[in-house]
Design a protein around this motif. Structure first.
Motif, PDB file in Angstrom:
ATOM      1  N   ILE A  57      22.193 -36.143 -69.677  1.00  9.96           N
ATOM      2  CA  ILE A  57      21.205 -35.389 -69.249  1.00  9.96           C
ATOM      3  C   ILE A  57      19.761 -35.996 -70.094  1.00  9.96           C
ATOM      4  CG2 ILE A  57      19.854 -33.191 -70.015  1.00  9.96           C
ATOM      5  CD1 ILE A  57      22.382 -32.992 -67.995  1.00  9.96           C
ATOM      6  N   LYS A  58      19.570 -36.628 -71.226  1.00 16.21           N
ATOM      7  CA  LYS A  58      18.701 -37.407 -71.614  1.00 16.21           C
ATOM      8  C   LYS A  58      18.133 -38.775 -70.621  1.00 16.21           C
ATOM      9  CE  LYS A  58      19.024 -36.492 -76.627  1.00 16.21           C
ATOM     10  NZ  LYS A  58      19.203 -37.125 -77.772  1.00 16.21           N
ATOM     11  N   GLN A  59      19.258 -39.279 -69.939  1.00 10.55           N
ATOM     12  CA  GLN A  59      18.871 -40.237 -69.054  1.00 10.55           C
ATOM     13  C   GLN A  59      18.237 -39.751 -67.956  1.00 10.55           C
ATOM     14  OE1 GLN A  59      22.851 -42.015 -68.944  1.00 10.55           O
ATOM     15  NE2 GLN A  59      22.679 -43.672 -70.905  1.00 10.55           N
ATOM     16  N   SER A  60      18.894 -38.709 -67.301  1.00  8.93           N
ATOM     17  CA  SER A  60      18.246 -38.100 -66.356  1.00  8.93           C
ATOM     18  C   SER A  60      16.659 -37.807 -66.312  1.00  8.93           C
ATOM     19  CB  SER A  60      19.120 -36.602 -65.950  1.00  8.93           C
ATOM     20  OG  SER A  60      20.302 -37.036 -65.642  1.00  8.93           O
ATOM     21  N   LEU A  61      16.441 -37.144 -67.665  1.00  6.31           N
ATOM     22  CA  LEU A  61      15.247 -37.040 -67.818  1.00  6.31           C
ATOM     23  C   LEU A  61      14.200 -37.911 -67.921  1.00  6.31           C
ATOM     24  CD1 LEU A  61      15.738 -34.027 -70.668  1.00  6.31           C
ATOM     25  CD2 LEU A  61      15.178 -33.756 -68.169  1.00  6.31           C
ATOM     26  N   GLU A  62      14.841 -39.106 -68.594  1.00  9.47           N
ATOM     27  CA  GLU A  62      14.060 -40.292 -68.596  1.00  9.47           C
ATOM     28  C   GLU A  62      13.616 -40.796 -67.339  1.00  9.47           C
ATOM     29  OE1 GLU A  62      16.336 -42.994 -70.971  1.00  9.47           O
ATOM     30  OE2 GLU A  62      16.189 -41.995 -72.761  1.00  9.47           O
ATOM     31  N   VAL A  63      14.427 -40.755 -66.275  1.00 16.20           N
ATOM     32  CA  VAL A  63      14.184 -41.268 -64.913  1.00 16.20           C
ATOM     33  C   VAL A  63      13.321 -40.314 -64.101  1.00 16.20           C
ATOM     34  CG1 VAL A  63      16.061 -42.797 -64.833  1.00 16.20           C
ATOM     35  CG2 VAL A  63      16.402 -40.861 -63.943  1.00 16.20           C
ATOM     36  N   GLY A  64      13.172 -39.151 -64.542  1.00 17.16           N
ATOM     37  CA  GLY A  64      12.164 -38.236 -63.585  1.00 17.16           C
ATOM     38  C   GLY A  64      13.051 -37.288 -62.960  1.00 17.16           C
ATOM     39  N   ALA A  65      14.462 -37.253 -62.866  1.00 16.58           N
ATOM     40  CA  ALA A  65      15.427 -36.250 -62.338  1.00 16.58           C
ATOM     41  C   ALA A  65      15.522 -35.062 -62.870  1.00 16.58           C
ATOM     42  CB  ALA A  65      16.737 -37.097 -62.241  1.00 16.58           C
ATOM     43  N   THR A  66      15.889 -34.054 -62.149  1.00 21.09           N
ATOM     44  CA  THR A  66      16.004 -32.550 -62.880  1.00 21.09           C
ATOM     45  C   THR A  66      17.396 -32.275 -62.886  1.00 21.09           C
ATOM     46  OG1 THR A  66      13.810 -32.101 -61.746  1.00 21.09           O
ATOM     47  CG2 THR A  66      15.165 -30.298 -62.341  1.00 21.09           C
ATOM     48  N   PRO A  67      17.910 -32.160 -63.949  1.00 21.90           N
ATOM     49  CA  PRO A  67      19.402 -31.897 -64.057  1.00 21.90           C
ATOM     50  C   PRO A  67      19.604 -30.320 -64.017  1.00 21.90           C
ATOM     51  CG  PRO A  67      18.668 -33.351 -66.196  1.00 21.90           C
ATOM     52  CD  PRO A  67      17.271 -32.536 -65.566  1.00 21.90           C
ATOM     53  N   ALA A  68      20.744 -30.150 -63.317  1.00 22.40           N
ATOM     54  CA  ALA A  68      21.095 -28.708 -63.142  1.00 22.40           C
ATOM     55  C   ALA A  68      22.450 -28.591 -63.753  1.00 22.40           C
ATOM     56  CB  ALA A  68      20.943 -28.309 -61.536  1.00 22.40           C
ATOM     57  N   LEU A  69      22.486 -27.790 -64.553  1.00 24.52           N
ATOM     58  CA  LEU A  69      23.722 -27.363 -65.347  1.00 24.52           C
ATOM     59  C   LEU A  69      24.385 -26.094 -64.541  1.00 24.52           C
ATOM     60  CD1 LEU A  69      22.493 -27.524 -69.057  1.00 24.52           C
ATOM     61  CD2 LEU A  69      23.480 -29.462 -67.548  1.00 24.52           C
ATOM     62  N   MET A  70      25.399 -26.323 -63.813  1.00 25.38           N
ATOM     63  CA  MET A  70      26.072 -25.094 -63.255  1.00 25.38           C
ATOM     64  C   MET A  70      27.557 -24.879 -63.702  1.00 25.38           C
ATOM     65  SD  MET A  70      23.742 -24.876 -60.982  1.00 25.38           S
ATOM     66  CE  MET A  70      24.571 -23.811 -59.885  1.00 25.38           C
ATOM     67  N   GLY A  71      27.759 -23.491 -64.002  1.00 20.34           N
ATOM     68  CA  GLY A  71      29.089 -23.095 -64.483  1.00 20.34           C
ATOM     69  C   GLY A  71      29.121 -21.672 -64.797  1.00 20.34           C
ATOM     70  N   GLU A  72      30.124 -21.316 -65.275  1.00 20.96           N
ATOM     71  CA  GLU A  72      30.391 -19.924 -65.572  1.00 20.96           C
ATOM     72  C   GLU A  72      29.466 -19.369 -66.526  1.00 20.96           C
ATOM     73  OE1 GLU A  72      32.523 -18.196 -63.801  1.00 20.96           O
ATOM     74  OE2 GLU A  72      34.206 -19.578 -63.159  1.00 20.96           O
ATOM     75  N   PRO A  73      29.264 -17.842 -66.333  1.00 18.77           N
ATOM     76  CA  PRO A  73      28.294 -17.492 -67.434  1.00 18.77           C
ATOM     77  C   PRO A  73      28.873 -17.400 -68.905  1.00 18.77           C
ATOM     78  CG  PRO A  73      29.280 -15.625 -65.933  1.00 18.77           C
ATOM     79  CD  PRO A  73      29.720 -16.953 -65.489  1.00 18.77           C
ATOM     80  N   GLY A  74      28.139 -17.586 -69.921  1.00 17.33           N
ATOM     81  CA  GLY A  74      28.363 -17.220 -71.229  1.00 17.33           C
ATOM     82  C   GLY A  74      29.059 -18.402 -71.838  1.00 17.33           C
ATOM     83  N   ILE A  75      29.175 -19.661 -71.105  1.00 13.89           N
ATOM     84  CA  ILE A  75      29.977 -20.773 -71.666  1.00 13.89           C
ATOM     85  C   ILE A  75      28.987 -21.548 -72.568  1.00 13.89           C
ATOM     86  CG2 ILE A  75      31.390 -20.879 -69.475  1.00 13.89           C
ATOM     87  CD1 ILE A  75      29.733 -23.254 -68.702  1.00 13.89           C
ATOM     88  N   GLY A  76      27.772 -21.452 -72.727  1.00 10.14           N
ATOM     89  CA  GLY A  76      26.810 -22.109 -73.777  1.00 10.14           C
ATOM     90  C   GLY A  76      25.589 -22.995 -73.092  1.00 10.14           C
ATOM     91  N   LYS A  77      25.343 -22.817 -71.776  1.00 16.32           N
ATOM     92  CA  LYS A  77      24.254 -23.621 -71.200  1.00 16.32           C
ATOM     93  C   LYS A  77      22.941 -23.627 -71.913  1.00 16.32           C
ATOM     94  CE  LYS A  77      24.923 -21.711 -67.321  1.00 16.32           C
ATOM     95  NZ  LYS A  77      26.130 -21.053 -67.452  1.00 16.32           N
ATOM     96  N   SER A  78      22.698 -22.130 -72.112  1.00 14.42           N
ATOM     97  CA  SER A  78      21.420 -21.996 -72.877  1.00 14.42           C
ATOM     98  C   SER A  78      21.385 -22.859 -74.141  1.00 14.42           C
ATOM     99  CB  SER A  78      21.058 -20.498 -72.995  1.00 14.42           C
ATOM    100  OG  SER A  78      20.975 -19.792 -71.701  1.00 14.42           O
ATOM    101  N   SER A  79      22.321 -22.690 -75.067  1.00 17.00           N
ATOM    102  CA  SER A  79      22.521 -23.145 -76.401  1.00 17.00           C
ATOM    103  C   SER A  79      22.331 -24.616 -76.492  1.00 17.00           C
ATOM    104  CB  SER A  79      23.685 -22.680 -77.235  1.00 17.00           C
ATOM    105  OG  SER A  79      23.718 -21.212 -77.130  1.00 17.00           O
ATOM    106  N   PHE A  80      23.109 -25.069 -75.333  1.00 15.27           N
ATOM    107  CA  PHE A  80      23.259 -26.657 -75.224  1.00 15.27           C
ATOM    108  C   PHE A  80      21.702 -27.097 -74.962  1.00 15.27           C
ATOM    109  CE2 PHE A  80      22.944 -30.181 -72.207  1.00 15.27           C
ATOM    110  CZ  PHE A  80      23.766 -31.213 -72.804  1.00 15.27           C
ATOM    111  N   VAL A  81      20.973 -26.540 -74.219  1.00 16.13           N
ATOM    112  CA  VAL A  81      19.576 -26.890 -73.936  1.00 16.13           C
ATOM    113  C   VAL A  81      18.711 -26.870 -75.026  1.00 16.13           C
ATOM    114  CG1 VAL A  81      17.399 -26.516 -72.463  1.00 16.13           C
ATOM    115  CG2 VAL A  81      19.727 -26.479 -71.615  1.00 16.13           C
ATOM    116  N   GLU A  82      18.852 -25.811 -75.810  1.00 17.63           N
ATOM    117  CA  GLU A  82      18.099 -25.619 -76.901  1.00 17.63           C
ATOM    118  C   GLU A  82      18.620 -26.713 -78.071  1.00 17.63           C
ATOM    119  OE1 GLU A  82      19.092 -21.574 -78.418  1.00 17.63           O
ATOM    120  OE2 GLU A  82      17.679 -20.877 -76.971  1.00 17.63           O
TER     121      GLU A  82
END
Length: 325
Positions: free
Chosen positions: A11-36
């Motif tokens: 994800i950090k490498q994607s941000l470095e090259v200017g891409a927009t990462p999309a985290l797709m998955g089931e609800p409640g699995i920790g996507k928000s916590s991961f980004v924080e």
């Protein structure tokens, strides 16, 4: 892909090259916590905008009439569109901290109306909202659900992202919660890490009969055509809530719950099962957890110790202790 160091690096490498990462998955699995956590590791902040709380595109950009002066000196009004408060806060922070890469996190991007999704995609593509452009140091991450009641993204929209299909990881959850994780919950996840995500599967037979192509049994899910039902899930989020409850529960009361038989539909179970299912559903995780609790309570009968989290004394502790009334 698991929520681990490898995903963080990608994800950090994607941000470095200017891409927009999309985290797709089931609800409640920790996507928000991961980004924080990702923002913290990058030495910056994450600004989360839950898109599912927005009703239409106007919620992304508030309209306002602004007085302005024309070239001929006369005054008139024009309609100006201002970014959502969260977006503006991210912009202000980025301008104040130009050396950082603050993250604008658009959560639940496809669990809203198509109008809102379209507006969010415009933000990703044009890097502007209303009349305000995003500073160059702002990085965007989106997240959504890849199934259920969601707005599907077309191929043109998907091409704007680096899509990472994510799934929960028991080891990551245990490391995040640390000593705050209930010992019983930790035992189950250590022995059965695959139970970190489970869906309730109601299999109670509600009709029977013989047919040529099957055994004639009809389950509750079959009866209602397998549609979406209000069944709780076992996810990192619900496991965390359950762990907090077990940490404060009285083991003697849990033993009483375990010994109290109840019936849920056609299923005979215990009151403890019902209480735990309220948090994590009728899943294999619940089955293993109840068995673990029952075994531990039986081995410690007569000398049950509460599984509590030690917390520091509040600042007013000494003054309360010295109080005479």
């Amino acid at each position: 892909m698991k929520f681990n160091d490898t995903l963080t690096t990608l994800i950090k490498q994607s941000l470095e090259v200017g891409a927009t990462p999309a985290l797709m998955g089931e609800p409640g699995i920790g996507k928000s916590s991961f980004v924080e956590g990702l923002a913290y590791s990058m030495g910056t902040r994450a600004f989360t905008l839950p898109c599912n709380q927005l009703a239409d595109k106007a919620d992304l950009t508030g309209a306002r009439l602004v007085l302005y002066t024309k070239d001929d000196g006369t005054q008139s009004y024009k309609q100006v569109f201002y970014p959502h408060q969260v977006i503006q806060e991210c912009i202000d922070y980025a301008e104040t901290n130009p050396r950082e890469w603050p993250i604008l996190f658009l959560d639940e991007i496809n669990r809203t109306t198509s109008d809102v999704t379209s507006g969010a995609l415009t933000l990703v593509t044009l890097r502007r909202m209303g009349y305000v452009e995003l500073p160059k140091n702002v990085r965007i991450i989106v997240a959504g659900n890849d199934r259920g009641n969601v707005t599907s993204l077309d191929e043109a929209s998907l091409s704007r992202f680096a899509i990472f299909h994510v799934e929960p990881d028991a080891a990551t959850l245990m490391s995040v919660l640390g000593d705050n994780m209930n010992p019983w919950v930790k035992t189950v996840l250590t022995q059965y890490p695959g139970l970190i995500f489970q869906k309730s599967t109601p299999e109670a037979i509600v009709a029977d009969g013989q047919d040529d192509d099957d055994n004639g049994n009809v389950t509750m899910a079959d009866l209602f055509d397998g549609g979406e039902e209000m069944n709780q899930l076992t996810t990192p989020r619900t496991i965390d809530n359950l762990s907090k409850w077990l940490n404060t529960a009285d083991p003697q009361q849990l033993a009483q719950y375990l010994a109290t038989p109840i019936q849920i539909g056609d299923r005979e179970t215990s009151l403890l099962n019902e209480a735990i299912e309220a948090y994590v559903g009728d899943t294999m995780f619940t089955t293993q957890l109840v068995a673990t609790i029952a075994q531990d309570l039986a081995s410690n009968a007569g000398s049950v110790q509460q599984n509590r989290v030690n917390v520091p004394k509040p600042n007013c502790y000494q003054s309360l202790k010295d109080a005479m009334t």
